[in-house]
Scaffold this motif. Structure first.
Motif, short mmCIF file in Angstrom:
data_model
loop_
_atom_site.label_atom_id
_atom_site.label_comp_id
_atom_site.label_asym_id
_atom_site.label_seq_id
_atom_site.Cartn_x
_atom_site.Cartn_y
_atom_site.Cartn_z
N LYS A 152 -7.58 -1.20 -2.95
CA LYS A 152 -6.88 -0.45 -1.91
C LYS A 152 -7.63 -0.54 -0.59
CE LYS A 152 -5.07 3.52 -2.40
NZ LYS A 152 -4.87 4.96 -2.68
N LYS A 153 -8.94 -0.35 -0.63
CA LYS A 153 -9.74 -0.41 0.59
C LYS A 153 -9.74 -1.80 1.20
CE LYS A 153 -12.95 3.32 -0.67
NZ LYS A 153 -14.37 3.66 -0.98
N LEU A 159 0.82 -1.21 0.00
CA LEU A 159 0.00 0.00 0.00
C LEU A 159 0.86 1.26 0.00
CD1 LEU A 159 -2.84 -0.98 2.51
CD2 LEU A 159 -3.04 -0.68 0.03
N SER A 214 0.39 -0.02 -4.32
CA SER A 214 -0.05 -1.27 -4.95
C SER A 214 -0.82 -2.13 -3.96
CB SER A 214 1.17 -2.07 -5.46
OG SER A 214 1.93 -1.32 -6.38
N SER A 215 -1.64 -3.01 -4.49
CA SER A 215 -2.35 -3.98 -3.68
C SER A 215 -1.81 -5.36 -4.00
CB SER A 215 -3.87 -3.94 -3.94
OG SER A 215 -4.50 -5.05 -3.33
N THR A 275 -7.55 -4.21 0.77
CA THR A 275 -6.21 -4.55 1.25
C THR A 275 -5.93 -3.89 2.58
OG1 THR A 275 -5.40 -4.79 -1.02
CG2 THR A 275 -3.75 -4.48 0.70
N PHE A 276 -6.31 -2.63 2.73
CA PHE A 276 -6.11 -1.93 4.01
C PHE A 276 -6.89 -2.61 5.12
CE2 PHE A 276 -7.32 1.41 7.07
CZ PHE A 276 -6.04 1.79 7.50
#
Length: 201
Positions: free
Chosen positions: A138-139, A115, A119-120, A141-142
């Motif tokens: 992105k969301k 991140l 990148s994811s 992965t976070f």
């Protein structure tokens, strides 16, 4: 190498089979002790010794059948071998109990590093199953990174404050259930960010 056509139950069986085998063996051997080479080992230690080759075999079969392995599957096998080996060598079950903590923190660190680079890395593992757009990855992965940190903390709390029986049940059933519950809880995000394949054509 391309994906191979396999029956739907084969992959889950190979992924969860070793965990269930460990649980079944532990339940059967937990109250017994074994003298090997002049050293007394508990049933937990013995099942740890058996779990390593069982996991290695299932991982090998998964690779042979599907034609590929994810980074998570490879790192899990490596860490199980390292921490399981320490458990057997030092005859100390604490190392094997710490293994999930190390795995989840490693995964969280890898996702967080990705991140930071914009990148994811999760999309590289799950991209075929979840066709999400960039913002969705992105969301997700976070959130997955935070979830892995939470699992690491939970594992530490359980093995440090509860019995071995409680930890084995938590590891066998609690962690997989938590993972499924987390994925299910992200259904709203998936719905909002899924890429419609028919729009790509």
């Amino acid at each position: 190498m391309t994906d191979k056509q396999i029956k739907p139950w084969v992959k889950p069986a190979l992924e969860f089979g070793p965990i269930l085998a460990f649980f079944a063996g532990y339940v059967f051997l937990k109250d017994r002790e074994f003298m090997i080479g002049g050293v007394t080992y508990s049933g937990f230690i013995l099942m740890t010794a058996l779990f390593i080759p069982i996991l290695a075999l299932s991982t090998f079969l998964l690779w042979r059948i599907t034609g590929k392995l994810s980074v998570m599957q490879i790192m899990t096998l490596v860490l199980v071998t390292v921490f399981g080996g320490l458990t057997i060598w030092l005859n100390d079950e604490r190392f094997f109990k710490m293994k999930p903590t190390m795995i989840y923190l490693l995964f969280a660190g890898i996702l967080g590093f990705g991140l930071l680079r914009g990148s994811s890395y999760l999309s590289l593992v799950m991209g075929e199953a979840l066709p999400l757009d960039y913002e969705g990855w992105k969301k997700f992965t976070f959130r997955m990174m935070l979830f892995f940190v939470a699992l690491a903390i939970a594992n530490e709390l359980v093995w440090r404050t509860m019995s071995t029986d409680a930890w084995v049940k938590f590891k066998t059933f609690g962690l997989p259930i938590a993972m499924f519950a987390f994925i299910f809880s992200q259904s709203g995000l998936f719905a909002r960010h899924t890429i419609q394949k028919d729009k790509e054509r």
